[in-house]
Design an enzyme around this catalytic site. Sequence first.
Site, short mmCIF file in Angstrom:
data_model
loop_
_atom_site.label_atom_id
_atom_site.label_comp_id
_atom_site.label_asym_id
_atom_site.label_seq_id
_atom_site.Cartn_x
_atom_site.Cartn_y
_atom_site.Cartn_z
N LYS A 214 27.99 -17.70 -18.10
CA LYS A 214 28.61 -19.04 -18.15
C LYS A 214 29.10 -19.33 -16.73
O LYS A 214 30.13 -18.85 -16.31
CB LYS A 214 29.78 -19.02 -19.14
CG LYS A 214 30.12 -20.36 -19.76
CD LYS A 214 30.61 -21.41 -18.80
CE LYS A 214 32.03 -21.17 -18.33
NZ LYS A 214 32.44 -22.07 -17.22
N GLU B 133 38.11 -10.37 -11.63
CA GLU B 133 38.43 -10.52 -10.21
C GLU B 133 39.07 -11.88 -10.05
O GLU B 133 38.44 -12.90 -10.35
CB GLU B 133 37.16 -10.44 -9.36
CG GLU B 133 36.59 -9.06 -9.22
CD GLU B 133 37.58 -8.07 -8.62
OE1 GLU B 133 38.44 -8.49 -7.82
OE2 GLU B 133 37.50 -6.90 -8.99
N CYS C 277 37.61 -15.57 -2.09
CA CYS C 277 38.81 -14.83 -2.47
C CYS C 277 39.15 -13.81 -1.38
O CYS C 277 40.23 -13.24 -1.39
CB CYS C 277 38.64 -14.18 -3.82
SG CYS C 277 37.26 -13.08 -3.90
N GLU D 7 47.21 -18.96 -3.56
CA GLU D 7 45.89 -19.13 -2.94
C GLU D 7 45.49 -20.60 -3.01
O GLU D 7 45.46 -21.18 -4.09
CB GLU D 7 44.88 -18.29 -3.71
CG GLU D 7 43.51 -18.29 -3.12
CD GLU D 7 42.50 -17.53 -3.98
OE1 GLU D 7 42.52 -17.70 -5.21
OE2 GLU D 7 41.71 -16.77 -3.42
C1 UN1 Z 1 32.65 -12.13 0.56
O1 UN1 Z 1 33.73 -12.19 1.16
O2 UN1 Z 1 31.58 -12.06 1.15
O3 UN1 Z 1 34.97 -14.90 -5.17
C2 UN1 Z 1 32.56 -12.10 -0.92
C3 UN1 Z 1 35.01 -14.41 -4.03
C4 UN1 Z 1 34.74 -12.94 -3.91
C5 UN1 Z 1 33.55 -12.63 -3.10
C6 UN1 Z 1 33.79 -12.56 -1.65
N1 UN1 Z 1 34.61 -12.39 -5.24
O4 UN1 Z 1 35.25 -15.10 -3.07
#
Ligand code: UN1
Length: 462
Positions: free
Chosen positions: A156, A228, A262, A359
């Site tokens: 999804k 995550e 992230c 964030e």
């Molecule tokens: C990166 O920094 O190359 O959602 C990957 C995100 C992370 C992936 C970062 N899970 O931004």
Amino acid sequence: MIVSSYNPAEPGDLVVAVEAAGSDGVGAAVERARAAQAGWWAAGAAVRAAALGRFAEAVEARAAELAALIVREVGKPVAEARGEVARTAAIWRYYAQAPFAPAGAVHEPAAGEGLLLTRRRPYGVAGLITPWNFPLAIPTWKAAPALAVGNAVVLKPAPEAVACALRLAELAVEAGLPADVFAVVPGGAEEGEALVAAADVVSFTGSTAVGRAVVAATSGRGVPVQAEMGGLNAALVLPDADLGQAAGHLAAAIAGYAGQKCTATSRVIAVGEAYEPLREALVKALAAVPAADPAEERTVCGPVIGEAALARITGAVDSARAAGATVLAGGDRADRAGWYLEPTLLEDVPAGHPLLAEEFFGPVAVLLRAADLDEAIALANATSHSLATSVHSRDLDTALAAADRLDAGMIRVNAPSSGVDFHLPFGGARSASYGSREQGQAVLDFYTASRTVTLLPAGTPR
Ligand code: UN1
């Protein structure tokens, strides 16, 4: 409901509009995937390995087209978009080896004759919920290991990246994956909830609020889950750092893809006398990466994903300004159509301001001063969602000491906080992540249940 995505660089450009799956559609996709999974698992390691290898080839054969779709649908600058396509192919190829990885271990019994062994087995259907910012790489780094060890997947994707996900589903067919083993269900919260309610194992990447709800719903069913979520990442710059190199890496980590990772840097902590020269170098480095059209070869900072995101980010910058902060770079919308903000650096942001606590997913960072390494580490650790921290120093002892004391999932020395190696575990500290790590070999355990088998010679007395 219709799921549509628009080009963030040209808001009138509709990329795709598709019917949402609805909760019934998700339930049906999971049932079809569950039925197809048995054959996918029974087909054996060589068949799965070959299919995943062909997926890598299909991605490579369409590299230019896929990069252009990423640019158009989510506004990622083309150089980074090409990098994501290459990473996507590499991940499929890496996990194409995984069906042949050891499936367990053999042990001696504690006493007597016989043989003990462990073996992993797929759960069935992996439910994957993914964000828009890595529209090919994140679905791939969840789907490829899940498929390699014999699960089917139902994905999804975020509505903003639905065209990229549907393209992946087409590539799955091209690669010869059996029908229904890789399914995409377009939709929003309703479809996400339906998937979480039906899948046998769940992997999520996205916001902290939604991630917590996914964890609660999934673990409430007794189903394994990993999540995550947001990161609020710091960069520590020591006085002995190569400040020119550090400023370049920081500009990339702050402004690259408009900070929509992230792993982006949002707090720059300058130690002692690094503060003034770093401030100067960083202002210069950010001026070299102005907000620009993501389709242009040299662009580092493209638009943010949409109007609401831009309003949220500029609102936070304005409130910091009103609270006494100084804007050292950027701070304003770029003078062009689309959702652009110039790369922004602030100093003297009051403690407790949202820019230091949440964030914002934009090309914005706050410069902070620390008297020494201890204070810098305390500042870096003062957040509950630390994912990736960078340390800039020429002194390996300092870097290693900092790496030891930083509360973050990823520590990168003399490198931007963003950027990950797909063959190593990925995840953050405390509330940035839940459950076991993604990527690398360890994730193969996440997508399988371990069985312990005891074999005694026939006729052994008990
Ligand atoms: C990166 O920094 O190359 O959602 C990957 C995100 C992370 C992936 C970062 N899970 O931004």
